[in-house]
Structures are given as C-alpha cells and as structure tokens.
Design a protein around this motif. Structure first.
Motif, mmCIF file in Angstrom:
data_model
loop_
_atom_site.group_PDB
_atom_site.id
_atom_site.type_symbol
_atom_site.label_atom_id
_atom_site.label_comp_id
_atom_site.label_asym_id
_atom_site.label_seq_id
_atom_site.Cartn_x
_atom_site.Cartn_y
_atom_site.Cartn_z
ATOM 1 N N ARG A 94 0.727 -1.258 0.116
ATOM 2 C CA ARG A 94 -0.108 0.156 -0.085
ATOM 3 C C ARG A 94 0.767 1.271 -0.132
ATOM 4 N NH1 ARG A 94 -2.940 -0.974 5.567
ATOM 5 N NH2 ARG A 94 -0.698 -1.332 5.867
ATOM 6 N N LEU A 95 0.995 1.808 -1.006
ATOM 7 C CA LEU A 95 1.843 2.970 -1.360
ATOM 8 C C LEU A 95 1.464 4.070 -1.807
ATOM 9 C CD1 LEU A 95 5.149 3.607 -1.702
ATOM 10 C CD2 LEU A 95 4.726 2.945 -4.493
ATOM 11 N N ASP A 136 -2.250 3.399 10.005
ATOM 12 C CA ASP A 136 -1.548 2.097 9.189
ATOM 13 C C ASP A 136 -2.317 1.884 7.939
ATOM 14 O OD1 ASP A 136 0.205 0.040 9.021
ATOM 15 O OD2 ASP A 136 -0.973 -1.354 9.876
ATOM 16 N N ALA A 137 -2.808 3.157 7.324
ATOM 17 C CA ALA A 137 -3.443 2.978 6.033
ATOM 18 C C ALA A 137 -2.361 2.878 4.815
ATOM 19 C CB ALA A 137 -4.025 4.205 5.829
ATOM 20 N N PHE A 138 -1.282 3.024 4.999
ATOM 21 C CA PHE A 138 0.120 2.568 4.168
ATOM 22 C C PHE A 138 1.034 2.088 4.561
ATOM 23 C CE2 PHE A 138 -2.338 6.648 2.634
ATOM 24 C CZ PHE A 138 -2.523 6.340 1.303
ATOM 25 N N ASP A 139 1.904 1.371 3.685
ATOM 26 C CA ASP A 139 2.913 0.726 4.112
ATOM 27 C C ASP A 139 4.313 1.590 4.027
ATOM 28 O OD1 ASP A 139 1.909 -1.881 4.876
ATOM 29 O OD2 ASP A 139 1.391 -1.939 2.382
ATOM 30 N N ALA A 140 4.136 2.418 2.945
ATOM 31 C CA ALA A 140 5.551 3.394 2.703
ATOM 32 C C ALA A 140 5.009 4.566 1.845
ATOM 33 C CB ALA A 140 6.642 2.557 1.967
ATOM 34 N N ASP A 141 5.801 5.274 1.892
ATOM 35 C CA ASP A 141 5.556 6.690 1.127
ATOM 36 C C ASP A 141 6.771 7.285 0.461
ATOM 37 O OD1 ASP A 141 4.468 9.019 0.009
ATOM 38 O OD2 ASP A 141 4.902 10.162 1.912
ATOM 39 N N ILE A 142 6.607 7.713 -0.824
ATOM 40 C CA ILE A 142 7.533 8.393 -1.422
ATOM 41 C C ILE A 142 7.206 9.862 -1.455
ATOM 42 C CG2 ILE A 142 8.902 8.913 -3.598
ATOM 43 C CD1 ILE A 142 8.279 6.099 -4.634
ATOM 44 N N CYS A 143 7.833 10.570 -0.626
ATOM 45 C CA CYS A 143 7.321 11.864 -0.248
ATOM 46 C C CYS A 143 8.254 12.905 -1.146
ATOM 47 C CB CYS A 143 7.323 12.311 1.182
ATOM 48 S SG CYS A 143 8.689 12.082 2.144
ATOM 49 N N TYR A 144 7.762 13.871 -1.251
ATOM 50 C CA TYR A 144 8.583 15.010 -2.029
ATOM 51 C C TYR A 144 9.111 16.109 -0.703
ATOM 52 C CZ TYR A 144 9.911 19.035 -4.680
ATOM 53 O OH TYR A 144 10.728 20.343 -5.388
ATOM 54 N N GLY A 145 10.231 16.152 -0.563
ATOM 55 C CA GLY A 145 10.807 17.042 0.483
ATOM 56 C C GLY A 145 10.991 15.925 1.779
ATOM 57 N N PRO A 146 11.687 16.478 2.752
ATOM 58 C CA PRO A 146 12.101 15.517 3.790
ATOM 59 C C PRO A 146 10.894 15.359 4.401
ATOM 60 C CG PRO A 146 13.646 17.433 3.713
ATOM 61 C CD PRO A 146 12.570 17.725 2.587
ATOM 62 N N PRO A 147 10.731 14.178 5.086
ATOM 63 C CA PRO A 147 9.297 13.623 6.065
ATOM 64 C C PRO A 147 9.461 14.473 7.116
ATOM 65 C CG PRO A 147 11.192 11.976 6.210
ATOM 66 C CD PRO A 147 11.704 12.850 5.042
ATOM 67 N N TYR A 264 12.159 11.243 -1.229
ATOM 68 C CA TYR A 264 12.366 10.333 -0.145
ATOM 69 C C TYR A 264 11.572 8.860 -0.072
ATOM 70 C CZ TYR A 264 15.314 14.140 1.151
ATOM 71 O OH TYR A 264 16.124 15.072 1.388
ATOM 72 N N LEU A 265 11.923 7.895 0.131
ATOM 73 C CA LEU A 265 11.274 6.918 0.373
ATOM 74 C C LEU A 265 11.170 6.579 2.075
ATOM 75 C CD1 LEU A 265 9.680 3.990 -0.209
ATOM 76 C CD2 LEU A 265 11.697 2.927 -0.196
ATOM 77 N N VAL A 266 10.054 6.619 2.486
ATOM 78 C CA VAL A 266 9.655 6.574 4.077
ATOM 79 C C VAL A 266 8.929 5.308 4.314
ATOM 80 C CG1 VAL A 266 10.594 8.987 4.227
ATOM 81 C CG2 VAL A 266 8.042 8.206 4.171
ATOM 82 N N PHE A 267 8.946 4.780 5.449
ATOM 83 C CA PHE A 267 8.043 3.715 6.012
ATOM 84 C C PHE A 267 8.261 3.756 7.459
ATOM 85 C CE2 PHE A 267 11.424 1.729 3.812
ATOM 86 C CZ PHE A 267 12.207 0.860 4.777
ATOM 87 N N PRO A 268 7.396 3.320 8.460
ATOM 88 C CA PRO A 268 7.450 3.084 9.706
ATOM 89 C C PRO A 268 8.700 1.913 9.744
ATOM 90 C CG PRO A 268 5.001 2.881 9.219
ATOM 91 C CD PRO A 268 5.891 2.986 7.977
#
Length: 295
Positions: A94-95, A136-147, A264-268
């Motif tokens: 879930r991205l 817990d709606a997503f497993d990971a995020d590719i975000c624009y800018g630092p998380p 950035y790729l981020v995830f818990p």
C-alpha cells in the motif's frame, strides 16, 4: 447491553445503505426475509426501531441514521484491519506517492516492477499530504521533501538535476542564461527549487514573473511540451519527454544546473519486516542506481 450479533449489524448496514431488504439480501447472499428477521432481532435487542417501513422500500429513522454512522465506521475499520494483516503477511504494498513522481516516473515503470518482483501487488495513492502512518493506511510513502514525521525509516532517493526545459521549437531562441530573462517562464508553485534559485545559481537577477503558473510538476511539464514556455523541472520527472524529443534542455552545458535531493522513500520501522516493503525498496534503489538499503 447484550452483545449484538455481527450478522444483524451487517444486515442493518446493507439495508440502510441500499434502502432495500431485497437489495441487501442479494448483496449478502441471503433472502429478504432473513434480512428483515435479522434487523427485527437487532431492534428487539436495542429496544429501538431503526427503520420506517414502507411498501417496497425502507427508510432510516433518526435512530437508524445515528446508528448507521457508527456501524459504517466500524465496518470500515474492520476492513482496514483485515487488509493490514494481509499486507503484513503477504505481497500487497500500500504505497503513497507524491503526484508528479507517481505520474511521471513510477507509473511508466509499474509493469517492469511487477515483472521484476513476481507476486507483488501494488495499491497506489497519490497526494501532496504526508501520511502519518498512525492509522496504518499505508506501508510506505515516496514523499517530496524531507518527511515531517519522526521515527521513520528514511531512504533518500538520490540527487535530481533541475534545468530549464522546453519544446524543440523554442530552443533555438535560447543560447545563454540571460535569454531566459525575456522568455515565458512556467512556474511550479510547490517545487523546492524555483526560478529564483536557478537565476541566483547563475548570477542573474530574477526577472519579474510573467508566465503560466501550475501547482504540479507533471502539469508544468505537459505545458512545456505544448510550447507554453520554459519549465524549470527535474530531468528525472521529464525523462520520457526528453528521451522522445518532446522536450529539450536548451542550456545543457552552458548554464549551472541545480542539483538536490527531492524525493525520499519513508516507512515506519515496523514495516521493515513486511515482505512487500522489502521487495519494493530493493527494486527502487536498483532502478535509481543507489546503494542497496540494509534492512
């Protein structure tokens, strides 16, 4: 209060949503009379009538409307929980992704990703908001800018080159950075690197803005392809348009480009154990020619 049967609550939710015992029965695979019986049982247990019953249709009364709001939310939470457990134990990713990165870079590679990682399933949502992961709606995020959220695993996705881009028919008029001071410049309002940054890097006082403005890079890129002006965009996001000649970089080698880490790729941390997250991270770092992330 006595425990309410889940089957009765399910019958109530379906009937309330469809406005029909028959439609609810067809959805749940039981007869309309079974729906009616389940709802009567629920009303008896609660000591309240939930529907105004008419000849062929049923309509929620105020008590039913109040209950539906909570029951519908509860079923949504249950569905989300089931999906979460499935995502953690299986191959569902879930991205969440920044819109322009999703449209310009990720989607063109999605088929390649699914071929490279057999069994992986991707559920993709794009938006400019930063998911907090609490629900817990997503497993990971590719975000624009630092998380903005602390405590996450953060994988910088390498430097991007930001340079002026335009349609080939406009390129002949641009031979030096100074030529851009009189050109129609397309602005991307949400970018971290703007025209003022580029002119500053080239020692030029920025001109007064007079071109089109857009709030997403993928729109600015499309506008540049259509000849509306010169866009200042990442060559990563515009790689297809550059590869097929719809856009060119008229000042390549003749001006100072701006390089920065935009995505950035981020995830818990808990997601590090999820197979889908590992598969995607491995593929993403390989695709961008980055050092592999050590789980």
């Amino acid at each position: 209060m006595r425990r309410l049967p889940l089957s009765s609550l399910q019958a109530f939710e379906a009937a309330a949503r469809t406005g029909s015992f028959r439609a609810a029965g067809e959805e749940l695979g039981i007869s309309p009379s079974a729906i009616s019986h389940a709802i009567r049982k629920l009303e008896d247990l609660m000591g309240a009538t939930l529907f105004d019953r008419q000849s062929r249709r049923v309509r929620l009364n105020p008590a039913g409307e109040a209950l539906l709001a909570h029951v519908a939310a509860g079923f949504d939470q249950m569905r989300q929980g089931v999906e979460t457990v499935g995502a953690r134990s299986g191959n569902l990713l879930r991205l969440h992704c920044a819109p322009s990165m999703a449209a310009q870079w990720l989607l063109p590679r999605l088929r390649h990703l699914l071929l490279a990682q057999p069994g992986l399933e991707v559920r993709l949502a794009a938006g400019i908001d930063y998911p907090r992961f609490e629900h817990d709606a997503f497993d990971a995020d590719i975000c624009y800018g630092p998380p903005r959220q602390e405590g996450l695993v953060v994988v910088p996705l390498g430097e991007e080159t930001v340079t002026p881009l335009c349609a080939p028919e406009l390129a002949a008029r641009i031979t030096s950075p100074e030529d851009l001071t009189a050109a129609r410049l397309i602005e991307s309002d949400n970018k971290r690197v703007r025209w003022a940054n580029w002119f500053g890097a080239n020692g030029i006082i920025p001109p007064t803005p007079r071109g089109s403005r857009f709030d997403r890079s993928f729109i600015a890129i499309a506008a540049a392809v259509d000849g509306l002006g010169i866009a200042l965009e990442s060559t990563r996001l515009a790689e297809r348009e550059l590869a097929d000649g719809r856009l060119v970089a008229p000042l390549a080698g003749r001006a100072r480009d701006v390089r920065y880490t935009g995505h950035y790729l981020v995830f818990p941390r808990v997601a590090k154990s999820r197979r889908a997250v590992r598969m995607f991270t491995q593929w993403l770092t390989e695709e961008l020619r980055l050092p592999p992330y050590a789980f």
